[in-house]
Design a protein around this motif. Sequence first.
Motif, PDB file in Angstrom:
ATOM      1  N   GLN A 139       0.706  -1.074  -0.155  1.00 51.44           N
ATOM      2  CA  GLN A 139       0.181  -0.266  -0.303  1.00 51.44           C
ATOM      3  C   GLN A 139       0.756   1.542  -0.074  1.00 51.44           C
ATOM      4  OE1 GLN A 139      -0.599   2.532   2.442  1.00 51.44           O
ATOM      5  NE2 GLN A 139       1.380   1.472   4.047  1.00 51.44           N
ATOM      6  N   GLU A 140       0.438   2.560  -0.381  1.00 52.74           N
ATOM      7  CA  GLU A 140       1.498   3.944  -0.320  1.00 52.74           C
ATOM      8  C   GLU A 140      -0.071   5.054   0.213  1.00 52.74           C
ATOM      9  OE1 GLU A 140       0.851   6.391  -3.372  1.00 52.74           O
ATOM     10  OE2 GLU A 140      -1.221   5.402  -3.502  1.00 52.74           O
ATOM     11  N   ASN A 141       0.787   5.074   1.705  1.00 49.12           N
ATOM     12  CA  ASN A 141       0.163   6.616   2.081  1.00 49.12           C
ATOM     13  C   ASN A 141       1.224   6.987   3.152  1.00 49.12           C
ATOM     14  OD1 ASN A 141      -2.282   7.321   3.559  1.00 49.12           O
ATOM     15  ND2 ASN A 141      -3.420   5.171   3.192  1.00 49.12           N
ATOM     16  N   SER A 142       0.303   8.027   3.934  1.00 53.57           N
ATOM     17  CA  SER A 142       1.147   8.846   4.796  1.00 53.57           C
ATOM     18  C   SER A 142       1.695   8.360   6.019  1.00 53.57           C
ATOM     19  CB  SER A 142       0.276  10.268   5.407  1.00 53.57           C
ATOM     20  OG  SER A 142      -0.597   9.838   5.963  1.00 53.57           O
ATOM     21  N   TRP A 143       2.508   8.484   6.845  1.00 54.56           N
ATOM     22  CA  TRP A 143       2.936   8.028   8.425  1.00 54.56           C
ATOM     23  C   TRP A 143       2.262   7.856   8.947  1.00 54.56           C
ATOM     24  CZ3 TRP A 143       7.315   6.312   7.169  1.00 54.56           C
ATOM     25  CH2 TRP A 143       8.481   6.223   6.648  1.00 54.56           C
ATOM     26  N   CYS A 144       1.432   9.232   9.200  1.00 52.57           N
ATOM     27  CA  CYS A 144       0.458   9.459  10.384  1.00 52.57           C
ATOM     28  C   CYS A 144      -0.988   8.007  10.137  1.00 52.57           C
ATOM     29  CB  CYS A 144      -0.155  10.348  10.224  1.00 52.57           C
ATOM     30  SG  CYS A 144       0.286  11.827  11.779  1.00 52.57           S
ATOM     31  N   ASN A 145      -1.624   7.703   8.544  1.00 53.99           N
ATOM     32  CA  ASN A 145      -2.475   6.527   8.377  1.00 53.99           C
ATOM     33  C   ASN A 145      -1.906   5.262   8.711  1.00 53.99           C
ATOM     34  OD1 ASN A 145      -4.835   8.079   8.029  1.00 53.99           O
ATOM     35  ND2 ASN A 145      -4.488   8.236   5.281  1.00 53.99           N
ATOM     36  N   ILE A 146      -0.531   5.355   8.393  1.00 53.32           N
ATOM     37  CA  ILE A 146       0.080   3.905   8.554  1.00 53.32           C
ATOM     38  C   ILE A 146       0.220   3.821   9.588  1.00 53.32           C
ATOM     39  CG2 ILE A 146       2.793   2.717   8.199  1.00 53.32           C
ATOM     40  CD1 ILE A 146       2.541   4.799   5.867  1.00 53.32           C
ATOM     41  N   TYR A 147       0.592   4.724  10.402  1.00 54.35           N
ATOM     42  CA  TYR A 147       0.677   4.330  11.932  1.00 54.35           C
ATOM     43  C   TYR A 147      -0.491   3.898  12.698  1.00 54.35           C
ATOM     44  CZ  TYR A 147       1.106   4.991  16.693  1.00 54.35           C
ATOM     45  OH  TYR A 147       1.427   4.195  18.580  1.00 54.35           O
ATOM     46  N   THR A 148      -1.356   5.406  11.904  1.00 53.58           N
ATOM     47  CA  THR A 148      -2.735   4.831  13.006  1.00 53.58           C
ATOM     48  C   THR A 148      -4.009   3.664  12.552  1.00 53.58           C
ATOM     49  OG1 THR A 148      -3.913   6.551  11.632  1.00 53.58           O
ATOM     50  CG2 THR A 148      -3.331   7.704  13.643  1.00 53.58           C
ATOM     51  N   GLN A 149      -3.456   2.990  11.280  1.00 52.45           N
ATOM     52  CA  GLN A 149      -4.471   2.188  11.038  1.00 52.45           C
ATOM     53  C   GLN A 149      -3.657   0.539  10.998  1.00 52.45           C
ATOM     54  OE1 GLN A 149      -8.058   2.704   9.833  1.00 52.45           O
ATOM     55  NE2 GLN A 149      -6.790   4.402  10.438  1.00 52.45           N
ATOM     56  N   LYS A 150      -1.911   1.299  12.105  1.00 52.79           N
ATOM     57  CA  LYS A 150      -1.216  -0.630  12.482  1.00 52.79           C
ATOM     58  C   LYS A 150      -0.974  -0.992  10.846  1.00 52.79           C
ATOM     59  CE  LYS A 150      -3.917  -0.890  16.883  1.00 52.79           C
ATOM     60  NZ  LYS A 150      -2.835   0.681  16.629  1.00 52.79           N
ATOM     61  N   LYS A 210       3.320  16.391  13.007  1.00 51.92           N
ATOM     62  CA  LYS A 210       2.667  15.671  13.381  1.00 51.92           C
ATOM     63  C   LYS A 210       3.541  13.921  12.475  1.00 51.92           C
ATOM     64  CE  LYS A 210      -1.913  17.895  14.668  1.00 51.92           C
ATOM     65  NZ  LYS A 210      -1.892  17.882  16.050  1.00 51.92           N
ATOM     66  N   GLU A 211       3.254  14.645  11.094  1.00 52.11           N
ATOM     67  CA  GLU A 211       3.896  13.292  10.842  1.00 52.11           C
ATOM     68  C   GLU A 211       5.379  12.777  10.821  1.00 52.11           C
ATOM     69  OE1 GLU A 211       1.547  11.633   8.736  1.00 52.11           O
ATOM     70  OE2 GLU A 211       2.846  11.354   7.310  1.00 52.11           O
ATOM     71  N   ALA A 212       6.031  13.471  11.657  1.00 52.29           N
ATOM     72  CA  ALA A 212       6.881  12.995  12.409  1.00 52.29           C
ATOM     73  C   ALA A 212       7.133  12.662  13.300  1.00 52.29           C
ATOM     74  CB  ALA A 212       8.511  15.108  12.315  1.00 52.29           C
ATOM     75  N   GLU A 213       5.949  12.992  14.366  1.00 53.98           N
ATOM     76  CA  GLU A 213       5.486  12.200  15.667  1.00 53.98           C
ATOM     77  C   GLU A 213       5.511  10.386  15.190  1.00 53.98           C
ATOM     78  OE1 GLU A 213       2.932  13.941  17.856  1.00 53.98           O
ATOM     79  OE2 GLU A 213       4.400  16.271  18.048  1.00 53.98           O
ATOM     80  N   CYS A 214       4.481  10.722  13.848  1.00 59.65           N
ATOM     81  CA  CYS A 214       4.276   9.204  13.774  1.00 59.65           C
ATOM     82  C   CYS A 214       4.957   8.024  13.349  1.00 59.65           C
ATOM     83  CB  CYS A 214       2.581   9.233  12.563  1.00 59.65           C
ATOM     84  SG  CYS A 214       1.086  10.348  13.389  1.00 59.65           S
ATOM     85  N   ARG A 215       6.009   8.890  12.277  1.00 55.82           N
ATOM     86  CA  ARG A 215       7.143   8.174  12.010  1.00 55.82           C
ATOM     87  C   ARG A 215       7.704   7.219  12.855  1.00 55.82           C
ATOM     88  NH1 ARG A 215      12.259   8.160  10.771  1.00 55.82           N
ATOM     89  NH2 ARG A 215      12.964   7.722   8.764  1.00 55.82           N
TER      90      ARG A 215
END
Length: 338
Positions: A215-226, A282-287
Amino acid sequence: MKKTILAASASIMAVALSFGTANADPAGCDDGETVIKFSHVVADSGHPKGDAAQLLAKNINEQMEGTACMEVFPNSTLYDDDKVMEAMLLGDVQLAAPSLSKFEAYTKKLRLFDLPFLFSSIEAANAYMASEDARDLLASLEDEGYVGLGYIASGLKQFSANKPLIKPEDASGLKFRVQTSDVAVAMIEALNASAQKLAFKEVYGALQTGVVDGQENSWCNIYTQKFFEVQDGITQTNHQLLAYGVITSQEFLDSLDDETRTQFLTILTDTLKQANQQVADKEAECRQSILDANSTIRELSPEQREPWVTVMKPVWQEFEGDIGADVIEKAASYSATN
Ligand code: LMR
């Protein structure tokens, strides 16, 4: 008096629905207040869109008390991105912010934002989205009964798969989930891979069961959706923008008196501006959270990233007619200056 403003969590909604009395009033709207329902598909917090929606609800509920009241429904608890567009024209929801990839059925102009490697950073994307040119693009939704009120930035996208991706050839033969975007399909096919359009809420299951490989997505989607839990690792390609169009219906705007409409639009514009300033952090935090969860992030050297650009960027030509060469050139120029 307004009660505590609380986004409807998936569990609250599930319990309410199971008793047949949907809690459609999580913000505790008072009689006589105009109810503004904001439905979206991502996490209710720790995500640029989820947080922006909460901030907007807070500001509206504090500043428009007695006149209007906003309720937020995150995590696809009310509608997914396809259904929300229909629901809006029926008056069942007043605000939504689908990803810009999801407007293809309504306008081809917004395909601009899906072009791979158009923006080199969130700052460049934000600067463009704050411009008059970008606002004009949203006007292309007007014929369909929608009003584009602004943009929420989310992040640049990264690839993940069930095997390491370092070279574009590593993606060859794999199947990737994409949003409902023909640009994304073309981009994946340029990698000699196949694309499957799937709703956001189906992605985790599809990765887990092997319906798709990546898949391809943002850091926060990859993190929050696991998603990272069911992938080999994430490759830092920064290949495409994820951003949202904040929309309402013309009918809803027309139903507000002048003073209410002006106040609502002013709060919304100010809130989006504030929210967009926080996106990069926020993106840096999710990464970082993905790393903390012991998942693998593969950074690419400039030499390793260049072949991805070479393979995917030519899809621009295919969509130039829909978008306009001048529009593409203008948007791309923001990456030179930001
Ligand atoms: C997706 O479907 O991957 C995204 O549009 C979800 C979102 O709203 O960030």
